[in-house]
Design an enzyme around this catalytic site. Structure first.
Site, PDB file in Angstrom:
ATOM      1  N   ASP A  34       4.273  16.269   7.166  1.00  0.00           N
ATOM      2  CA  ASP A  34       5.674  15.541   6.759  1.00  0.00           C
ATOM      3  C   ASP A  34       6.450  16.025   5.087  1.00  0.00           C
ATOM      4  OD1 ASP A  34       5.740  13.894   8.954  1.00  0.00           O
ATOM      5  OD2 ASP A  34       4.195  12.187   7.461  1.00  0.00           O
ATOM      6  N   LYS A  56      10.361  13.349   6.573  1.00  0.00           N
ATOM      7  CA  LYS A  56      11.389  12.743   6.504  1.00  0.00           C
ATOM      8  C   LYS A  56      11.842  12.264   4.799  1.00  0.00           C
ATOM      9  CE  LYS A  56      10.129   9.496  10.427  1.00  0.00           C
ATOM     10  NZ  LYS A  56       8.826  10.339  10.876  1.00  0.00           N
ATOM     11  N   MET A 170       7.076   2.636  -1.529  1.00  0.00           N
ATOM     12  CA  MET A 170       8.252   2.979  -0.773  1.00  0.00           C
ATOM     13  C   MET A 170       9.211   2.018  -1.140  1.00  0.00           C
ATOM     14  SD  MET A 170       7.815   4.219   2.733  1.00  0.00           S
ATOM     15  CE  MET A 170       6.210   2.753   2.951  1.00  0.00           C
TER      16      MET A 170
END
Length: 475
Positions: A34, A56, A170
């Site tokens: 990641d 991402k 997030m």
């Protein structure tokens, strides 16, 4: 069909990966990793390991989730050991369950290796306990946004217990919405709030305020994702319990040109060195290291039949020790020989093999040792290249420092300095950087300093003695 391991890499500090996870990274035939996986962790992988970036970023998915799952299946059919390296813990807001279920449906043997989640690690590194007797009896972790980048459908009316710490992941883009929603639901305006960006890394930044003030403070300080939001009275401990931000080199970043070395043991054989002691020392003090490979140590074979009882065997470096030991195979071949070492580090490596050096050149130079052994005729010097002061025909080149062409790292321009540990690193870095180096330059010793001066560099600091410890002491 191979096996896929969903491995939690922790939250940024390479030391937070579990021992099991680290072993799998070192063993992996293929790693899919990641965005927030540090380069230090990937360095641990075997040179033959295929590494595939599937990260991402906000508003930009390099590889869609469906494609990641297809790749996992494809690589499991191709390799024996596939590691899916995920930030934090695979099952904590990491879509690990989706990947595990997909692989299970396709008959792929899958194992999950838990990792340290930012839900707790980010708080700890910011000096905030998730729970504390009499203050917070529990905590709740919530993902704050949807895949459409909207604020998640959160029932804020269930978050009024002031003895429960709230952790939002997030959610930086929705910070103001979250704060307003909590106050509207009934939380006090003066409830302490902390936002921690780039947690557990040398780039960590922390902003502390209240539900009423936090959005404006974060905007003023320019904090960016990845970030975590903490709400609750435990935030009040952020200063007195802070340890990471108080490390001596916290927030600093250094360029580390390095030569990939070798190591050897009778049990594990000859292996490349994945991470230098210098890099480990810097990160332990809170600094960020930007490794830049400029060379590689290769073993050179020689005829061990030249070794005879009564000879002086001179080892000029730890690489010479590893090269010779890997070719001897049996220490009895040097029984009766006298042993000399250039530098305490070389002597220490010999000691790891149960060999006590009869003579050590304290200054760490071949010429210094040559003076000590003046008149010795029955002498063999194991070295990288022919050295002045050692008689011709008495030198055995047992390893080489081969140049490696690596693009100069873009991060170098943001570094607080560059640390040089050998002359060849200076030469190769100078060429790759086109002479544009970080402002502050540090040299490990005389030979390194001489090379810097030959390139017109006079503004640098030199370690008191040639050791990683003294080089770090300069900082």
């Amino acid at each position: 069909m191979g096996k896929v391991y969903l491995v939690g890499a922790g939250t940024g500090d390479v030391g937070l990966i579990t021992a099991h996870g680290k072993a799998l990274v070192e063993k992996a035939d293929c790693i899919l990793y990641d965005r927030l996986i540090g380069s230090e962790l990937l360095q641990l992988a075997d040179a033959r390991c295929e590494k595939i970036y599937v990260g991402k970023a906000q508003h930009h998915h390099t590889v869609p989730q469906a494609e990641i799952q297809r790749l996992l299946l494809e690589k499991a059919q191709q390799y024996e050991t596939v590691v899916r390296l995920k930030g934090g813990d695979p099952y904590v807001f990491g879509r690990g369950a989706e990947e595990a279920l997909f692989l299970q449906e396709h008959g792929v043997d899958t194992e999950v290796v838990s990792g340290v989640s930012s839900v707790t690690a980010a708080l700890a590194y910011a000096g905030i306990p998730a729970t504390k007797r009499g203050v917070a009896t529990g905590f709740r972790a919530v993902t704050a946004h949807t895949k459409e980048d909207l604020l998640n459908n959160i029932d804020f009316s269930t978050m009024l217990n002031e003895k429960e710490t709230l952790v939002f992941l997030m959610g930086l883009r929705h910070l103001d919405e979250i704060a307003q929603a909590l106050m509207k639901a009934g939380r006090r305006e003066e409830t302490p709030v902390a936002v921690i960006a780039n947690a557990t890394t040398p780039r960590q930044k922390k902003c502390v305020g209240t539900l009423e003030s936090i959005a404006a403070l974060v905007k003023a300080q320019g904090l960016t994702s990845p970030a975590i939001i903490v709400v609750g009275d435990v935030v009040r401990y952020h200063s007195c319990l802070s340890f990471y931000e108080k490390k001596r080199l916290f927030g600093k970043k250094y360029l580390l040109p390095y030569i990939e070395g070798i190591t050897y043991s009778f049990r594990h054989g000859l292996q490349p060195v994945k991470q230098s002691e210098l890099q480990t020392g810097l990160t332990a003090l809170g600094a960020a290291a930007v490794p830049y490979q400029v060379g590689k140590i290769n073993r050179i074979s020689f005829d061990t039949g030249i070794i005879e009882a009564g000879q002086w065997l001179v080892f000029t470096s730890k690489n010479a020790v590893y090269s010779v030991m890997s070719q001897l195979g049996d220490l009895r071949k040097i029984a009766g020989c006298r042993i000399a070492a250039v530098g305490r580090k070389t002597a220490a490596v010999l000691a790891d093999f149960g060999i006590a050096a009869d003579r050590i050149a304290e200054k760490g130079t071949v010429s210094d040792l040559a003076k000590q052994l003046t008149g010795e005729q029955n002498l063999i010097c194991f070295t990288e290249k022919n050295s002045p002061g050692i008689p011709d025909g008495r030198q055995v080149v047992c390893y080489e420092n081969a140049a490696v062409a690596t693009p100069f790292p873009e991060e170098a321009k943001d570094c607080d300095g560059v640390l040089f540990t050998c002359a060849s690193s200076v030469r190769r870095t100078w060429v790759a950087a086109d002479g544009i180096l970080p402002e502050k330059i540090y040299s490990i010793g005389p030979s390194c300093s001489k090379e810097l001066q030959q390139h017109g560099i006079t503004a640098f600091a030199e370690a008191k003695e040639p050791s990683y410890e003294q080089l770090i002491a300069l900082l």
